[in-house]
Design an enzyme around this catalytic site. Structure first.
Site, PDB file in Angstrom:
ATOM      1  N   SER A  22       0.775  -1.329   0.053  1.00  0.00           N
ATOM      2  CA  SER A  22       0.010   0.199  -0.103  1.00  0.00           C
ATOM      3  C   SER A  22       0.665   1.220  -0.107  1.00  0.00           C
ATOM      4  O   SER A  22       0.273   2.422  -0.604  1.00  0.00           O
ATOM      5  CB  SER A  22      -0.976  -0.039   1.142  1.00  0.00           C
ATOM      6  OG  SER A  22      -0.239  -0.001   2.545  1.00  0.00           O
ATOM      7  N   TYR A  24       3.560   1.697  -1.580  1.00  0.00           N
ATOM      8  CA  TYR A  24       3.974   2.079  -2.959  1.00  0.00           C
ATOM      9  C   TYR A  24       2.822   2.940  -3.598  1.00  0.00           C
ATOM     10  O   TYR A  24       3.013   3.469  -4.631  1.00  0.00           O
ATOM     11  CB  TYR A  24       4.750   0.951  -3.753  1.00  0.00           C
ATOM     12  CG  TYR A  24       5.861   0.379  -2.920  1.00  0.00           C
ATOM     13  CD1 TYR A  24       7.141   1.221  -3.184  1.00  0.00           C
ATOM     14  CD2 TYR A  24       5.768  -0.479  -2.057  1.00  0.00           C
ATOM     15  CE1 TYR A  24       8.259   0.670  -2.382  1.00  0.00           C
ATOM     16  CE2 TYR A  24       6.863  -1.002  -1.322  1.00  0.00           C
ATOM     17  CZ  TYR A  24       8.191  -0.394  -1.560  1.00  0.00           C
ATOM     18  OH  TYR A  24       8.968  -0.863  -0.903  1.00  0.00           O
ATOM     19  N   LYS A  25       1.678   2.440  -3.418  1.00  0.00           N
ATOM     20  CA  LYS A  25       0.501   2.913  -4.260  1.00  0.00           C
ATOM     21  C   LYS A  25       0.071   4.216  -4.060  1.00  0.00           C
ATOM     22  O   LYS A  25      -0.335   4.851  -5.133  1.00  0.00           O
ATOM     23  CB  LYS A  25      -0.573   1.924  -4.167  1.00  0.00           C
ATOM     24  CG  LYS A  25      -0.626   0.346  -4.527  1.00  0.00           C
ATOM     25  CD  LYS A  25      -1.863  -0.328  -4.217  1.00  0.00           C
ATOM     26  CE  LYS A  25      -1.782  -1.948  -4.874  1.00  0.00           C
ATOM     27  NZ  LYS A  25      -2.776  -2.466  -4.326  1.00  0.00           N
ATOM     28  N   THR A  26       0.457   4.933  -2.830  1.00  0.00           N
ATOM     29  CA  THR A  26       0.176   6.182  -2.513  1.00  0.00           C
ATOM     30  C   THR A  26       1.382   7.092  -2.932  1.00  0.00           C
ATOM     31  O   THR A  26       1.048   8.395  -2.745  1.00  0.00           O
ATOM     32  CB  THR A  26       0.024   6.205  -1.008  1.00  0.00           C
ATOM     33  OG1 THR A  26       0.901   5.706  -0.116  1.00  0.00           O
ATOM     34  CG2 THR A  26      -1.340   5.279  -0.725  1.00  0.00           C
TER      35      THR A  26
END
Length: 654
Positions: A22, A24-26
């Site tokens: 998560s 890395y996604k933000t």
């Protein structure tokens, strides 16, 4: 469309389902270009007959730079946002009917760039009539405080949860205020942006008759150091200047180089505490600066309906015997040991993997740099840089450690656990100096490298040499030295950024042409192809001379390698290229008859065949028969049999 480096841990040995993805996604980047549209910024350089001279005004060059950067990031960073804000324009347009911010024109709203946004910006760059209508400057200009307040509103509305927000300010006005109160207001607005988590990057433009002076105003507006740690070492500041005619370096290239060096917010591989001693920790971030980039499909598209739709994937486990859907709570992980499957519960797996403690980088000692052999670098190194997020003052301590290691020519020996569930490794903590290019731009920041050191099980034994190692001669070394000197790169430094991956570039170029309705290119631009004509011009004759010397040296080695058995053997071993051996009648040795009446080759006859290079022409039956009568293995293909025969002859000295 430059090559990008994604620092997500995708090739580690740990299982993917155990990694929290998560974070890395933000990690997205929001970039807002704020470009000045003053009369001096719209002024074109004087005409020149030189083809390499500048043709664009600073504003036009900045728009083209934003256009090219948008093309790059729409492929390399598809989740990042970009926007273009013009200030100092006669028109006021913020896309929502708001006229609060006078003389500000939002050319491209802060959003993920689409193909239509790129097309519109391309048309504006290429269509001078439309550009002149939009880029019409106002008589009184725009207040810099208004520009910063407008940028604050855009970031707050469009990118409230982004981890990285940047304002790229392009201007040639080094004192954009009329009274002192305007300066105080602008400084306040700038601090509001910093408090919001935004970063202001200034790209100053120096006019031919006026050099941009940062000290007049922008040193109070753009902070060279971290606001949370004002005593930290300051970053290198530089001024982008207009290139003069004949230099061959355009303003567009200068802006691209400057912006690319600051635009890419590299995604951290990890954020860990660096433990220097008991109860003494600082914060650092780790980055993989060089990593192979592959073609990555960002999504799957279903084309079976009326229009294509992005597919949402889901995964489920099914039992082999009953085809029943198995819930995740019913699954157990097992490891085979001695033929049996040893099962573990999820809690037991977590305790086993986290038995060495929490993620940390712990210094356990120091050693001289000379004690680090080159073969110890068996895996990719990680670049670490200080972070003020968890520990205020980390930059100062990190800088002091880095400078001390450089001065003492030492390295640190550290124990590192990169993240939870990762295996512990021993690393060498090697200091790295700051590198600055000729333009004054920082090409490599000062920091330290973490080089994973191999354990005893990771080191392979050096293979034993079957015979004497073949070595070069002094004459060959001297001739090769001349060739290498003629093939030196500019300034003797290899810059990988000048040689992009041709396969990736071709792939991205096709994607861009299809998305923007452009003509498909005929052939890729491969910058890795050697310049054969230039190589031949520089050292063609030296390469030919080296080849002749190599043939002579090889002939001498071949003569020395063949055992001399009398005068006849010496004559057969002569391989002088200028001397033709006289035909000689060789007396054939009688072949030994076997019990079945067939004749067997003797060792000397097989050696003669080997010297003539005709051993590979022998049949498999002959080779197997020769080996079987000498107690050698006869299994394998023909190539293996030939190699086995040659090894036998070498052992006999034939």
């Amino acid at each position: 469309m430059a090559d990008t480096l994604d620092n997500r841990p995708g090739d580690e040995e740990e299982e993917e389902d155990e990694i929290d993805d998560s974070a890395y996604k933000t990690m997205k980047d929001a970039v807002l270009f704020a470009i000045d549209v003053s009369p001096t910024m719209l002024q074109r350089p004087p005409k020149s007959e030189d083809q390499k001279a500048d043709r664009d005004s600073p504003t036009s060059a900045a728009l083209k730079c934003a256009y090219q950067l948008m093309q790059q990031r729409i492929i390399s960073n598809p989740n990042d946002m970009m926007g273009i804000l013009l200030f100092g324009t006669e028109q006021t347009d913020l896309k929502d009917g708001d006229s609060t911010f006078q003389h500000c024109y939002l050319l491209a709203d802060l959003d993920v760039p689409s193909a239509q946004d790129v097309k519109r910006l391309r048309d504006l760059v290429e269509n001078e009539t439309e550009a002149d209508q939009i880029l019409k400057p106002a008589t009184d200009g725009a207040s810099i405080a208004t520009v910063l307040f407008c940028a604050n509103q855009i970031f707050t509305t469009k990118a409230p949860n982004f981890s990285s927000r940047r304002l790229f300010l392009v201007t040639d006005n080094d004192y954009p205020v009329r009274v002192k109160t305007d300066k105080d207001t602008a400084v306040t607005r700038a601090r509001d942006l910093y408090d919001l988590g935004c970063t202001i990057d200034l790209f100053p433009i120096s006019q031919p008759d006026h050099n941009f002076d940062r000290a007049r105003f922008y040193d109070d507006l753009v902070y060279p150091t971290s606001p949370s740690d004002p005593d930290a070492p300051a970053a290198v500041t530089s001024t982008t200047k207009i290139a003069k005619s004949g230099e061959g370096i355009t303003l567009l290239k200068q802006l691209l180089a400057s912006i690319n060096s600051k635009a890419t917010a590299r995604r951290a591989l990890f954020t860990l505490p660096l433990e220097l001693g008991p109860d003494l920790r600082i914060g650092v971030k780790g980055y993989i600066l060089i990593k192979r980039q592959e073609h990555v499909k960002s999504c799957y598209v279903w084309v079976g309906g009326d229009k294509p739709q992005i597919v949402t994937s889901s995964t489920s486990h099914m039992a082999d015997d009953t085809a029943r859907v198995v819930e995740k709570t019913e699954l157990r992980k097992a490891y085979k040991f001695g033929g049996d499957a040893i099962t573990f519960t999820p809690d037991e797996i977590v305790r086993i993997r986290q038995a060495f403690g929490d993620p940390v980088i712990r210094i356990i000692g120091f050693k001289p740099m000379s004690s680090l052999p080159i073969w110890a670098n068996t895996n990719k190194a990680t670049f670490i840089y200080p972070s003020e997020t968890d520990f205020i003052g980390s930059t100062r301590v990190f800088s002091a450690l880095q400078q001390k290691l450089l001065k003492s020519k030492k390295m640190g020996l550290v124990w590192m656990i990169a993240r939870r569930n990762a295996s512990p490794v021993l690393c060498a903590l090697v200091p790295a100096e700051e590198k600055i290019n000729d333009d004054g731009e920082q090409s490599m920041p000062p920091g330290m490298w973490l080089i994973p050191l191999p354990f005893a099980d990771d080191i392979r034994k050096f293979p034993e040499q079957a015979g004497e190692v073949l070595k070069t001669t002094d004459e060959l070394t001297d001739k090769m030295r001349v060739i290498i000197e003629q093939l030196q790169l500019p300034k003797g430094v290899y810059d990988p950024s000048r040689y992009p991956n041709p396969d990736l570039q071709w792939f991205y170029r096709i994607l861009q042409a299809m998305a923007l309705d452009e003509e498909l290119p005929e052939k890729p631009d491969d910058k890795t192809v050697p310049r054969y004509k230039q190589i031949d011009k520089r050292c063609g004759e030296y390469i030919v001379a080296y080849g002749k010397e190599f043939e002579v040296a090889f002939a001498q080695v071949a003569r020395a390698a063949v055992p001399l058995r009398g005068k006849a053997a010496a004559k057969r071993a002569s391989v002088d290229p200028d001397e033709k051996p006289a035909p000689k009648r060789v007396k054939k040795e009688p072949k030994v008859k076997e019990e079945n009446g067939e004749e067997e080759l003797t060792d000397q006859q097989m050696a003669d065949i080997n010297h003539k290079g005709q051993i590979s022409k022998q049949t498999v039956a002959v080779l197997k028969d020769f080996l079987s009568h000498r107690g050698q293995a006869t299994s394998g293909k023909k190539a293996e049999l030939v190699e086995r025969v040659q090894e036998y002859l070498d052992g006999k000295g034939l």
